[in-house]
Design a protein around this motif. Structure first.
Motif, PDB file in Angstrom:
ATOM      1  N   ALA A 131      58.361 -41.874  27.914  1.00  0.00           N
ATOM      2  CA  ALA A 131      58.588 -42.225  26.503  1.00  0.00           C
ATOM      3  C   ALA A 131      60.077 -42.296  26.185  1.00  0.00           C
ATOM      4  O   ALA A 131      60.505 -43.079  25.335  1.00  0.00           O
ATOM      5  N   THR A 132      60.867 -41.484  26.885  1.00  0.00           N
ATOM      6  CA  THR A 132      62.309 -41.480  26.614  1.00  0.00           C
ATOM      7  C   THR A 132      62.927 -42.814  27.049  1.00  0.00           C
ATOM      8  O   THR A 132      63.649 -43.457  26.297  1.00  0.00           O
ATOM      9  N   PHE A 133      62.572 -43.229  28.267  1.00  0.00           N
ATOM     10  CA  PHE A 133      63.140 -44.484  28.755  1.00  0.00           C
ATOM     11  C   PHE A 133      62.557 -45.682  28.009  1.00  0.00           C
ATOM     12  O   PHE A 133      63.231 -46.694  27.822  1.00  0.00           O
ATOM     13  N   SER A 185      73.942 -33.774  35.986  1.00  0.00           N
ATOM     14  CA  SER A 185      73.769 -34.813  34.962  1.00  0.00           C
ATOM     15  C   SER A 185      74.314 -34.424  33.601  1.00  0.00           C
ATOM     16  O   SER A 185      75.055 -35.190  32.976  1.00  0.00           O
ATOM     17  N   LYS A 186      73.925 -33.256  33.115  1.00  0.00           N
ATOM     18  CA  LYS A 186      74.224 -32.915  31.721  1.00  0.00           C
ATOM     19  C   LYS A 186      75.586 -32.227  31.596  1.00  0.00           C
ATOM     20  O   LYS A 186      76.399 -32.597  30.762  1.00  0.00           O
ATOM     21  N   ALA A 187      75.836 -31.209  32.416  1.00  0.00           N
ATOM     22  CA  ALA A 187      77.067 -30.424  32.262  1.00  0.00           C
ATOM     23  C   ALA A 187      78.312 -31.256  32.544  1.00  0.00           C
ATOM     24  O   ALA A 187      79.352 -31.059  31.919  1.00  0.00           O
ATOM     25  N   ILE A 224      59.569 -35.472  15.720  1.00  0.00           N
ATOM     26  CA  ILE A 224      60.278 -36.524  16.458  1.00  0.00           C
ATOM     27  C   ILE A 224      61.577 -35.938  17.017  1.00  0.00           C
ATOM     28  O   ILE A 224      62.106 -34.972  16.473  1.00  0.00           O
ATOM     29  N   ARG A 225      62.064 -36.557  18.109  1.00  0.00           N
ATOM     30  CA  ARG A 225      63.264 -36.003  18.749  1.00  0.00           C
ATOM     31  C   ARG A 225      64.476 -36.893  18.501  1.00  0.00           C
ATOM     32  O   ARG A 225      64.431 -38.111  18.717  1.00  0.00           O
ATOM     33  N   PHE A 226      65.548 -36.235  18.080  1.00  0.00           N
ATOM     34  CA  PHE A 226      66.859 -36.889  17.981  1.00  0.00           C
ATOM     35  C   PHE A 226      67.733 -36.335  19.098  1.00  0.00           C
ATOM     36  O   PHE A 226      67.870 -35.121  19.229  1.00  0.00           O
TER      37      PHE A 226
HETATM   38  N1  GLU Z   1      66.200 -36.198  30.108  1.00  0.00           N
HETATM   39  C1  GLU Z   1      66.633 -37.262  29.283  1.00  0.00           C
HETATM   40  C2  GLU Z   1      65.730 -37.397  28.083  1.00  0.00           C
HETATM   41  O1  GLU Z   1      64.835 -36.623  27.916  1.00  0.00           O
HETATM   42  C3  GLU Z   1      66.815 -38.526  30.064  1.00  0.00           C
HETATM   43  C4  GLU Z   1      65.646 -39.427  30.198  1.00  0.00           C
HETATM   44  C5  GLU Z   1      64.624 -38.924  31.143  1.00  0.00           C
HETATM   45  O2  GLU Z   1      64.957 -38.642  32.292  1.00  0.00           O
HETATM   46  O3  GLU Z   1      63.486 -38.788  30.689  1.00  0.00           O
HETATM   47  O4  GLU Z   1      65.937 -38.256  27.285  1.00  0.00           O
END
Ligand code: GLU
Ligand code: PMP
Length: 397
Positions: A15-17, A236-238, A371-373
């Motif tokens: 869903a994120t992508f 990735s994040k840090a 919902i996520r921001f």
């Molecule tokens: N982890 C990030 C997110 O939740 C990147 C997209 C993914 O890998 O799902 O938006």
């Protein structure tokens, strides 16, 4: 469905992508979209890391890398765990993969048999249930609402354990809620898990450094779990290195061996050049990490204050990561023209199409009321996004 396997047919798309793609499509049509969908730092990778990668190319790091990662990177991961988390893992107990996502999936594929139950404290990241399903396992959601700061209790975990429970996946700081478990909370969870030695634990610590309440706490610090826990982390994040695709798993020898076998048949060792960059990220100066953390904290304060002003939104005060997960079900059932906002996905789509703000609906995270921001974006964009969100929501009848 043509010749597609049942396995893939059963899988939900990320869903994120999906929202990132929709947002990009609108932008490509010339629409000015504020993208708060996907979770990735908006910063560039630090210069000293980029330099290391350029040198690696020049030094011909162009051959297959060892399947579990170069030993110097496994050592850098082992040193990081000792230095930052006081955890003892030998370099041979580290397995480097193509992002923390592959590390997580490797572990699930290595421990879950068809029919096994996997506990998912929820809201949880979109990919956890799908990884469990890929392995033939059964995701068992343990729900924590906003009234408990989206954190499950040890008692809830114990109540969800059955003879079929094979594993539990936990994420702190959390995606999608930003909630952070305290040491005391983790200790009480560890005490319960200590009673169930057959349950394997996956501790996703990818947001470790984006923490607004002081030092990171790992569930792996409790020695009673040491032989059956996998710690997942990465760059990735840090270090703002999402595209470099380096993550790692630290765990017992048997698990490293199993994941090595899996990875050797599936992807081989990950990108050699990116491994050099990751080594320098872990071993190099950590000032950039702290600078980015401070920026995220300022943005957290901003987004929380803006979201609190939105009528009908209920928000927690996230203590880590870069997400806000407002409860917004007061809008369900409202209309825009002849369209009805039935759920969080409709609301996210409405905010994208009408407000031009990209978010992600909460259902894929196990919370259809939210919902996520992602606030991994500039303060100006956050302010503009909330101006638009307020305006769009006010137009709902
Ligand atoms: N982890 C990030 C997110 O939740 C990147 C997209 C993914 O890998 O799902 O938006
Ligand atoms: N775990 C969580 C909770 C995440 O949000 C992400 C974001 N992509 C990952 C793991 C995977 O990170 P990556 O594969 O980029 O290292």
């Amino acid at each position: 469905m043509g010749q597609i396997s049942d396995r893939v047919n059963r899988l939900a798309a990320s869903a994120t992508f999906a929202m990132l793609q929709k947002s990009n499509e609108l932008s490509a049509q010339g629409v000015d979209v504020v993208n708060m969908s996907v979770g990735e730092p908006d910063f560039n990778t630090p210069d000293y890391v980029k330099k290391a990668a350029i040198e690696a190319v020049e030094q011909n790091y162009s051959k297959y890398s060892p399947v579990p990662g170069y030993m110097w990177l496994r050592k850098a991961c082992s040193d990081k765990l000792k230095r930052e988390n006081n955890l003892d893992y030998a370099p041979t107990q580290i397995l480097v993969s193509t992002g923390a996502k592959q590390s997580l999936c490797n572990v699930i594929m290595a421990v879950v048999n068809p029919g096994d139950e996997v506990l998912l404290p929820s809201p949880c990241w979109v990919s956890y249930p799908e990884m469990v399903k890929l392995a033939g396992g059964v995701p068992v959601v343990i729900k924590a609402g906003i009234e408990q700061d989206f954190k499950v209790t040890a008692a809830q975990i114990e109540a969800a354990i059955t003879p079929k429970t094979k594993a539990m996946m936990i994420c702190s700081p959390s995606n999608p809620t930003g909630s952070v478990y305290t040491k005391e909370e983790l200790e009480s969870i560890a005490k319960v898990l200590a009673k169930y030695p057959d349950v394997f634990i996956v501790s996703d610590e990818i947001y470790e450094h984006i923490n607004f309440i002081g030092g990171h706490q790992s569930l792996a610090q409790f020695s009673e779990l040491k032989d059956r826990i996998a710690v997942i982390n990465g760059v990735s994040k840090a270090y703002a290195m999402t595209g470099w695709r380096i993550g790692f798993m630290a765990g017992p020898d048997w698990l490293v061996k199993a994941c090595n076998k899996l990875q050797g048949q599936y992807t081989s060792g990950t990108c050699s050049v990116a491994q050099k960059a990751a080594q320098v990220a872990f071993d190099g100066p950590q000032d950039d990490v702290e600078k980015m953390r401070q920026v995220f904290q300022k943005r957290r304060d901003l987004i929380v204050s803006l979201a609190k002003e939105v009528p009908g939104f209920e928000v927690n005060n996230p203590q880590g990561a870069f997400y806000l997960f407002p409860k917004c079900d007061s809008y369900f059932g409202k209309r825009y023209g002849d369209k009805v906002i039935a759920n969080a996905e409709d609301l996210a789509m409405y905010l994208l199409e009408v407000g031009h703000v990209a978010t992600v609906g909460g259902t894929a995270f196990g919370s259809p009321e939210c919902i996520r921001f992602s606030y991994a974006t500039s303060e100006d964009k956050i302010i503009e996004a909330f101006r638009r969100v307020k305006e769009a929501l006010a137009a709902l009848k």
